[in-house]
Design a protein around this motif. Structure first.
Motif, PDB file in Angstrom:
ATOM      1  N   PRO A   1       0.580  -1.031   0.637  1.00 35.17           N
ATOM      2  CA  PRO A   1       0.254  -0.048  -0.479  1.00 35.17           C
ATOM      3  C   PRO A   1       0.922   0.986   0.197  1.00 35.17           C
ATOM      4  CG  PRO A   1      -0.059  -0.790   2.234  1.00 35.17           C
ATOM      5  CD  PRO A   1       0.720  -1.998   1.513  1.00 35.17           C
ATOM      6  N   PHE A   2       0.544   1.891  -0.351  1.00 37.16           N
ATOM      7  CA  PHE A   2       0.897   3.343  -0.686  1.00 37.16           C
ATOM      8  C   PHE A   2       0.400   4.293  -0.096  1.00 37.16           C
ATOM      9  CE2 PHE A   2      -1.188   2.619  -4.590  1.00 37.16           C
ATOM     10  CZ  PHE A   2      -2.304   4.170  -5.063  1.00 37.16           C
ATOM     11  N   HIS A   3       0.964   5.792   0.447  1.00 39.55           N
ATOM     12  CA  HIS A   3       0.047   6.636   1.080  1.00 39.55           C
ATOM     13  C   HIS A   3       0.530   7.387   0.016  1.00 39.55           C
ATOM     14  CE1 HIS A   3      -1.003   9.908   3.437  1.00 39.55           C
ATOM     15  NE2 HIS A   3      -1.167   9.402   4.479  1.00 39.55           N
ATOM     16  N   PRO A   4      -0.915   8.003  -0.041  1.00 36.38           N
ATOM     17  CA  PRO A   4      -1.409   9.254  -1.449  1.00 36.38           C
ATOM     18  C   PRO A   4      -0.209  10.373  -0.983  1.00 36.38           C
ATOM     19  CG  PRO A   4      -3.912   8.707  -0.605  1.00 36.38           C
ATOM     20  CD  PRO A   4      -2.438   8.442   0.451  1.00 36.38           C
ATOM     21  N   ASN A   5       0.438  10.536   0.123  1.00 38.51           N
ATOM     22  CA  ASN A   5       1.304  12.602  -0.478  1.00 38.51           C
ATOM     23  C   ASN A   5       2.567  11.441  -1.030  1.00 38.51           C
ATOM     24  OD1 ASN A   5      -0.204  13.794   0.874  1.00 38.51           O
ATOM     25  ND2 ASN A   5       0.353  13.166   3.016  1.00 38.51           N
TER      26      ASN A   5
ATOM     27  N   LEU B   1       2.259  11.309  -4.498  1.00 38.83           N
ATOM     28  CA  LEU B   1       2.510  13.316  -5.030  1.00 38.83           C
ATOM     29  C   LEU B   1       4.107  13.514  -4.908  1.00 38.83           C
ATOM     30  CD1 LEU B   1      -0.012  14.630  -2.691  1.00 38.83           C
ATOM     31  CD2 LEU B   1       0.415  14.248  -5.473  1.00 38.83           C
TER      32      LEU B   1
ATOM     33  N   ARG C   1      16.568   5.510   3.169  1.00 34.02           N
ATOM     34  CA  ARG C   1      15.800   6.654   4.440  1.00 34.02           C
ATOM     35  C   ARG C   1      15.622   5.484   5.454  1.00 34.02           C
ATOM     36  NH1 ARG C   1       9.076   7.110   2.426  1.00 34.02           N
ATOM     37  NH2 ARG C   1       8.535   5.703   4.146  1.00 34.02           N
TER      38      ARG C   1
ATOM     39  N   ASP D   1      12.750   6.194   8.994  1.00 28.72           N
ATOM     40  CA  ASP D   1      11.462   5.681   9.738  1.00 28.72           C
ATOM     41  C   ASP D   1      11.554   6.222  10.510  1.00 28.72           C
ATOM     42  OD1 ASP D   1       9.110   4.981   7.214  1.00 28.72           O
ATOM     43  OD2 ASP D   1      11.316   4.786   7.382  1.00 28.72           O
TER      44      ASP D   1
ATOM     45  N   VAL E   1       9.894   5.524  13.608  1.00 28.85           N
ATOM     46  CA  VAL E   1       9.052   4.802  14.493  1.00 28.85           C
ATOM     47  C   VAL E   1       9.549   4.167  15.690  1.00 28.85           C
ATOM     48  CG1 VAL E   1       8.029   2.966  11.637  1.00 28.85           C
ATOM     49  CG2 VAL E   1       9.890   2.683  13.402  1.00 28.85           C
TER      50      VAL E   1
ATOM     51  N   GLY F   1       5.483   6.574  12.353  1.00 32.86           N
ATOM     52  CA  GLY F   1       6.099   6.131  11.060  1.00 32.86           C
ATOM     53  C   GLY F   1       5.636   8.008   9.880  1.00 32.86           C
TER      54      GLY F   1
ATOM     55  N   ASP G   1       4.344  12.996   6.852  1.00 38.08           N
ATOM     56  CA  ASP G   1       3.185  12.476   6.275  1.00 38.08           C
ATOM     57  C   ASP G   1       1.921  12.796   7.102  1.00 38.08           C
ATOM     58  OD1 ASP G   1       4.285  11.749   3.887  1.00 38.08           O
ATOM     59  OD2 ASP G   1       4.798  10.213   3.785  1.00 38.08           O
ATOM     60  N   GLY G   2       1.638  13.974   7.640  1.00 31.14           N
ATOM     61  CA  GLY G   2       0.168  13.487   8.687  1.00 31.14           C
ATOM     62  C   GLY G   2      -0.238  13.876   7.896  1.00 31.14           C
ATOM     63  N   GLU G   3      -1.685  13.008   8.849  1.00 27.51           N
ATOM     64  CA  GLU G   3      -3.200  13.352   7.889  1.00 27.51           C
ATOM     65  C   GLU G   3      -3.504  14.463   7.757  1.00 27.51           C
ATOM     66  OE1 GLU G   3      -6.338  11.616  10.364  1.00 27.51           O
ATOM     67  OE2 GLU G   3      -4.793  10.578  10.682  1.00 27.51           O
TER      68      GLU G   3
ATOM     69  N   ASN H   1      -6.164  16.784   7.145  1.00 27.54           N
ATOM     70  CA  ASN H   1      -6.863  17.591   8.377  1.00 27.54           C
ATOM     71  C   ASN H   1      -6.423  17.967   9.025  1.00 27.54           C
ATOM     72  OD1 ASN H   1      -8.516  18.258   6.107  1.00 27.54           O
ATOM     73  ND2 ASN H   1     -10.040  16.425   6.117  1.00 27.54           N
TER      74      ASN H   1
ATOM     75  N   MET I   1       8.541  -2.186  11.453  1.00 25.76           N
ATOM     76  CA  MET I   1       6.506  -1.991  11.611  1.00 25.76           C
ATOM     77  C   MET I   1       5.443  -2.924  11.866  1.00 25.76           C
ATOM     78  SD  MET I   1       4.956   0.286   8.194  1.00 25.76           S
ATOM     79  CE  MET I   1       6.444   2.404   9.190  1.00 25.76           C
TER      80      MET I   1
ATOM     81  N   SER J   1      13.946   0.782   5.429  1.00 22.20           N
ATOM     82  CA  SER J   1      13.259   1.423   4.977  1.00 22.20           C
ATOM     83  C   SER J   1      12.218   1.552   6.350  1.00 22.20           C
ATOM     84  CB  SER J   1      12.482   2.599   3.881  1.00 22.20           C
ATOM     85  OG  SER J   1      11.885   1.234   3.450  1.00 22.20           O
TER      86      SER J   1
ATOM     87  N   TRP K   1      -1.606 -10.683   0.800  1.00 15.91           N
ATOM     88  CA  TRP K   1      -0.939 -10.060   1.616  1.00 15.91           C
ATOM     89  C   TRP K   1      -1.621  -9.550   3.048  1.00 15.91           C
ATOM     90  CZ3 TRP K   1      -0.934  -4.644   0.582  1.00 15.91           C
ATOM     91  CH2 TRP K   1      -2.165  -4.182  -0.852  1.00 15.91           C
TER      92      TRP K   1
ATOM     93  N   TYR L   1       0.364   0.231   6.890  1.00 16.40           N
ATOM     94  CA  TYR L   1       0.560   1.356   7.450  1.00 16.40           C
ATOM     95  C   TYR L   1       0.993   2.301   7.572  1.00 16.40           C
ATOM     96  CZ  TYR L   1      -2.212   4.315   3.673  1.00 16.40           C
ATOM     97  OH  TYR L   1      -2.524   6.368   2.945  1.00 16.40           O
ATOM     98  N   SER L   2       1.123   3.268   7.462  1.00 18.91           N
ATOM     99  CA  SER L   2       1.605   4.558   8.322  1.00 18.91           C
ATOM    100  C   SER L   2       0.478   5.008   9.230  1.00 18.91           C
ATOM    101  CB  SER L   2       2.286   5.513   7.869  1.00 18.91           C
ATOM    102  OG  SER L   2       1.430   5.951   6.870  1.00 18.91           O
ATOM    103  N   GLU L   3      -0.595   5.090   9.132  1.00 10.69           N
ATOM    104  CA  GLU L   3      -2.393   5.714   9.209  1.00 10.69           C
ATOM    105  C   GLU L   3      -3.006   4.404  10.239  1.00 10.69           C
ATOM    106  OE1 GLU L   3      -3.461   7.942   6.407  1.00 10.69           O
ATOM    107  OE2 GLU L   3      -2.395   9.674   6.429  1.00 10.69           O
TER     108      GLU L   3
ATOM    109  N   GLN M   1      -6.643  -0.756  -0.409  1.00 12.83           N
ATOM    110  CA  GLN M   1      -5.682   0.453  -0.484  1.00 12.83           C
ATOM    111  C   GLN M   1      -6.708   1.115  -1.517  1.00 12.83           C
ATOM    112  OE1 GLN M   1      -1.647   0.891  -1.778  1.00 12.83           O
ATOM    113  NE2 GLN M   1      -3.096   3.321  -1.484  1.00 12.83           N
TER     114      GLN M   1
ATOM    115  N   TYR N   1      -8.852   9.428   1.956  1.00 11.79           N
ATOM    116  CA  TYR N   1      -7.895  11.103   1.273  1.00 11.79           C
ATOM    117  C   TYR N   1      -8.574  11.681   0.628  1.00 11.79           C
ATOM    118  CZ  TYR N   1      -3.631  13.280   0.027  1.00 11.79           C
ATOM    119  OH  TYR N   1      -3.121  14.111  -0.073  1.00 11.79           O
TER     120      TYR N   1
END
Lengths: 269, 161
Positions: A110-114, A117, A139, A141, A143, A195, A215-217, A219, B1, B61, B82, B86-88, B140, B147
């Motif tokens: 899974p990728f974060h939208p940020n 970008l 990199r 993190d 954590v 993270g 990468d904070g939320e 909002n 993580m 990472s 899988w 995830y970070s959130e 995902q 988001y």
């Protein structure tokens, strides 16, 4: 006017929902997008539409993402297009193969939208030479404590082996990073989720660049970003040098959302 | 993580959902049926330690990691589920890896059959992920919708997860 305005992005992704959502994500950030669902139509669109960058899935019907990379890099009009891989495949072999065939960036699902970008924006930096002389990128993190410490230890090894920095300078750099990480984890846990802060240390021939991303939320209150900025730049105690002074430069905010960069030249360079 | 709120009950729901759609006639291979039968009494640690559950490589990472379970489906035994961190919140995401990159070129005599297999696997993978999303499990697609919903107040992107 933002940096990404008018930048054309071709999204080649076979899952219609993901394709549509990624296009929407980019649209609201000022990109111009076009989506295709398989490698063959994606290749045709790349040739006709001439995007600035591709977001490319690897597992595509008929012509897969590897083949799209290979063919585009072999065609002079397309060889400069930025290619960001977005794949569920996290194995080392897939990454190596993608980079060998010409991919510029690789994100796993899974990728974060940020992250998408940020990687798209960073693609723009490569052609102007900012990556020239890059020896290593690591990199880290922010954590939990032991994980963070382990990553900083790996950076120590990189600095010893690939920079002209004196052992005392390396020790100080890493002590600073540990202090900052500890401060974020211990004192700002309410604002800064574990993270959500990433530190990328880029070792060039002549300099060390620290890139901090948050990468904070979107909002959430700005408390997290403020805490991150403060942690990386504040004066510690009277008579003590600041974090920036210890790292040998000054953090500046960039055009990327929630990003700080500090560049420290090597004395011997 | 860590995998955040990924707990035994979540794992059970996700795996059962996968199996139900992957083997619609109920003819689950013996070892996989046994795996599912054993889930009820298992802790998360026990589930993730079972034979056939892979630990995904964690990069320095910390960006990836997690686990993959080769559950297969009625016509192809290698399809995987899988779970990745995830970070959130909730700290993990579920997905399906069709695991069918067979390296076959267009001039191969079985090219057409392989393309049909891949299309069928993809369609199943989408159905499984959609079902997870309907049941409130994080995918995902769901994260992207959330988001966008947050980024565009008043939009209905979050309604479908």
């Amino acid at each position: 006017m933002t940096l990404q305005e008018q930048q054309r992005i071709l999204v080649i992704e076979d899952e219609p929902a993901i394709r549509e959502l990624v296009c929407k994500l980019l649209d609201i950030h000022g990109f111009v997008t076009h989506g295709e669902g398989d490698g063959e139509t994606g290749l045709n669109a790349a040739r006709e539409w001439r995007p600035d960058a591709l977001i490319l899935d690897l597992m595509l019907p008929f012509v897969d993402g590897f083949e799209v990379c290979r063919q585009l890099r072999a065609e002079p009009p397309q060889e400069a297009v930025g290619i960001l891989i977005l794949s569920a495949r996290s194995d080392h072999e897939s990454r190596v193969r993608a980079f060998e065939l010409g991919a510029d960036r690789y994100l796993t699902k899974p990728f974060h939208p940020n992250e998408v970008l940020r990687e798209l924006l960073s693609l723009r930096e490569s052609p102007d030479g900012s990556e020239v002389g890059l020896r290593r990128r690591r990199r880290i993190d922010v954590v939990d404590g032991p994980n963070y410490r382990g990553q900083v230890d790996e950076l120590v090894a990189d600095l010893f082996h690939t920079t002209p920095m004196a052992p005392a300078e390396i020790a100080e750099t890493c002590a600073v990073l540990l202090d900052v990480g500890r401060e974020l984890l211990d004192h700002h846990a309410e604002d800064v989720a574990p993270g959500s802060v990433h530190l990328t240390c880029e070792i060039f021939d002549d300099r060390l660049r620290h890139v901090v991303n948050y990468d904070g939320e979107p909002n959430r209150s700005n408390g997290g970003w403020k805490a991150v900025r403060d942690a990386f730049s504040h004066e510690s105690v009277v008579g003590e040098p600041s974090v920036e002074q210890k790292l040998g430069g000054s953090f500046v905010e960039t055009l990327h959302p929630h990003e700080l960069v500090l560049t420290r030249p090597f004395r011997s360079a | 993580m860590s995998l955040g709120e990924f707990e035994a009950e979540v794992a059970r729901r996700a795996i059962r959902c996968f199996v139900e759609l992957a083997y619609p006639d109920g003819n689950v291979p013996k070892n996989r049926a046994q795996f599912v039968d054993d889930l009820d009494s298992a802790t998360l640690e026990q589930i993730l330690a079972k034979t056939g559950v892979e630990k995904l490589p964690q990069e320095s990472s910390g960006a990836t990691g997690g686990n993959a379970l080769r559950i297969g489906n009625a016509w192809y035994p290698h399809m995987k589920m899988w779970i990745r961190p995830y970070s959130e919140a909730p700290g993990f995401v579920l997905g399906v890896d069709t695991h069918d990159d067979l390296g076959i070129k267009p001039d191969h005599p079985e090219w057409d059959q392989v393309q049909q297999l891949k299309a069928r696997n993809l369609e199943l993978a989408r159905r499984i992920e959609s079902r997870w999303a309907e049941e409130g499990l994080p995918t995902q697609e769901g994260l992207l919708r959330r988001y966008l919903s947050d980024a565009q107040p008043g939009s209905s992107e979050g309604d479908r997860t």
